[in-house]
Design an enzyme around this catalytic site. Structure first.
Site, mmCIF file in Angstrom:
data_model
loop_
_atom_site.group_PDB
_atom_site.id
_atom_site.type_symbol
_atom_site.label_atom_id
_atom_site.label_comp_id
_atom_site.label_asym_id
_atom_site.label_seq_id
_atom_site.Cartn_x
_atom_site.Cartn_y
_atom_site.Cartn_z
ATOM 1 N N ASN A 227 -4.179 6.290 -1.185
ATOM 2 C CA ASN A 227 -3.476 6.628 0.053
ATOM 3 C C ASN A 227 -2.759 7.967 -0.027
ATOM 4 O O ASN A 227 -2.552 8.615 1.003
ATOM 5 C CB ASN A 227 -2.491 5.519 0.426
ATOM 6 C CG ASN A 227 -3.192 4.335 1.061
ATOM 7 O OD1 ASN A 227 -4.288 4.463 1.580
ATOM 8 N ND2 ASN A 227 -2.559 3.176 1.021
ATOM 9 N N HIS B 126 -2.936 -3.275 -5.838
ATOM 10 C CA HIS B 126 -3.270 -2.778 -4.501
ATOM 11 C C HIS B 126 -4.770 -2.935 -4.239
ATOM 12 O O HIS B 126 -5.589 -2.178 -4.743
ATOM 13 C CB HIS B 126 -2.859 -1.310 -4.353
ATOM 14 C CG HIS B 126 -3.144 -0.760 -2.999
ATOM 15 N ND1 HIS B 126 -3.512 0.544 -2.778
ATOM 16 C CD2 HIS B 126 -3.122 -1.355 -1.772
ATOM 17 C CE1 HIS B 126 -3.710 0.735 -1.484
ATOM 18 N NE2 HIS B 126 -3.478 -0.401 -0.857
ATOM 19 N N SER C 256 0.816 -1.208 0.000
ATOM 20 C CA SER C 256 0.000 0.000 0.000
ATOM 21 C C SER C 256 0.853 1.263 0.000
ATOM 22 O O SER C 256 0.320 2.365 -0.126
ATOM 23 C CB SER C 256 -0.922 0.019 1.225
ATOM 24 O OG SER C 256 -0.165 -0.109 2.413
ATOM 25 N N GLU D 167 -6.183 -0.864 -7.505
ATOM 26 C CA GLU D 167 -5.199 -0.010 -8.161
ATOM 27 C C GLU D 167 -4.145 -0.905 -8.816
ATOM 28 O O GLU D 167 -3.488 -1.696 -8.133
ATOM 29 C CB GLU D 167 -4.523 0.923 -7.152
ATOM 30 C CG GLU D 167 -5.437 2.005 -6.609
ATOM 31 C CD GLU D 167 -4.725 2.917 -5.620
ATOM 32 O OE1 GLU D 167 -4.930 4.134 -5.704
ATOM 33 O OE2 GLU D 167 -3.983 2.404 -4.753
#
Length: 267
Positions: A190, A140, A119, A152
């Site tokens: 993120n 991800h 991540s 992702e």
């Protein structure tokens, strides 16, 4: 390349979910863990999730049994040898991941694609540690992988068009919403979400509101399904702290730095 067998290394928070949805999509799955105890725990979590789906009428028992039958738990890296795609879902420790790839790279067939579910860590660091950097990418997933719709797909400077296409096709067959992300710390989600959670902790430290008030305010004022401090707990404070460290190291901006309260709670 066509996928017929998927390997998942790590059966914890993310790994068992990735294994489950891969089996639900029809692939045979090898789920590798470090001990029989951890294998049993991961398989137990999958059994629990499948049982819930049956109880809620989302799955027939026969389908749940078939899904479970496609998952083989093991402690032996050798079981990954004929996998077409191997997904790493270990904890966010680069040294541990590199050690794993060094062993797996020499076992899995040369044409297979490798992927990391990291991540926050640079995908290229892992790709460069293998003999197949062109066949390496990031996949991800979000927690819980059985529920969250987004995937992702992260392309490094070495990832080939063919490997990238394999990642997209994999995600689409899983029924995920697939987006392409660059190999930058935090990727898309993120990169935006972590500073938000960190700022919520700082807002609490600076007396802008209580924990409950901050959570309620963002739910009601921004239509978020949960408040930022609840979300931080859901992500895991240790995970959030690790991601913050990686992102601060890359961007060197205060918004990515772990606040004192987070560091103390993790300690």
């Amino acid at each position: 390349m066509a996928i017929s067998k998927v390997g998942v290394v790590g059966g914890g928070l993310m790994g068992h979910g990735i294994a489950q949805i891969s089996a639900q999509a029809g692939w045979d799955v090898v789920l590798r863990e470090v001990s029989d105890e951890k294998v049993d725990k991961a398989i137990g979590m999958i059994d629990k999730q499948l049982g819930r789906a049956v109880d809620k009428g989302k799955l027939e028992q026969a389908d749940a049994d078939a899904i479970r039958g496609r998952i083989n738990g093991t402690t032996d890296y050798g079981e990954l040898a004929d996998c077409d795609l191997v997904v790493e879902a270990m904890t966010e420790d680069l040294d541990g991941k590199l050690e794993m790839w060094a062993e797996v790279d020499g076992i899995v067939k040369p044409e297979a694609v490798f992927a990391t579910n990291t991540s926050s860590l640079p995908v290229v660091d892992q790709a460069a540690s293998t003999s197949r950097p062109t066949q390496f990418l990031g996949l991800h997933f979000f927690n819980p992988a059985q529920v969250m719709p987004l995937l992702e797909v992260v392309r490094t400077v070495t990832t080939s068009d063919e490997a990238l296409q394999t990642g997209f096709e994999f995600g689409e067959k899983l029924g995920k919403t697939v987006v392409s992300a660059k190999d930058k710390a935090g990727f898309i989600v993120n990169r935006l979400l972590v500073p938000y959670m960190l700022d919520a902790i700082r807002a609490y430290e600076e007396g802008f509101g209580s924990i409950e008030e901050i959570n309620v305010a963002m739910k009601g004022g921004a239509a978020h399904p949960m408040g930022p401090l609840t979300l931080a707990d859901f992500v895991g404070l240790d995970t959030l702290n690790s991601i913050a460290q990686v992102m601060f190291a890359e961007y060197a901006e205060r918004r990515f730095a772990a606040p004192p309260t987070l560091r103390k709670m993790v300690a």
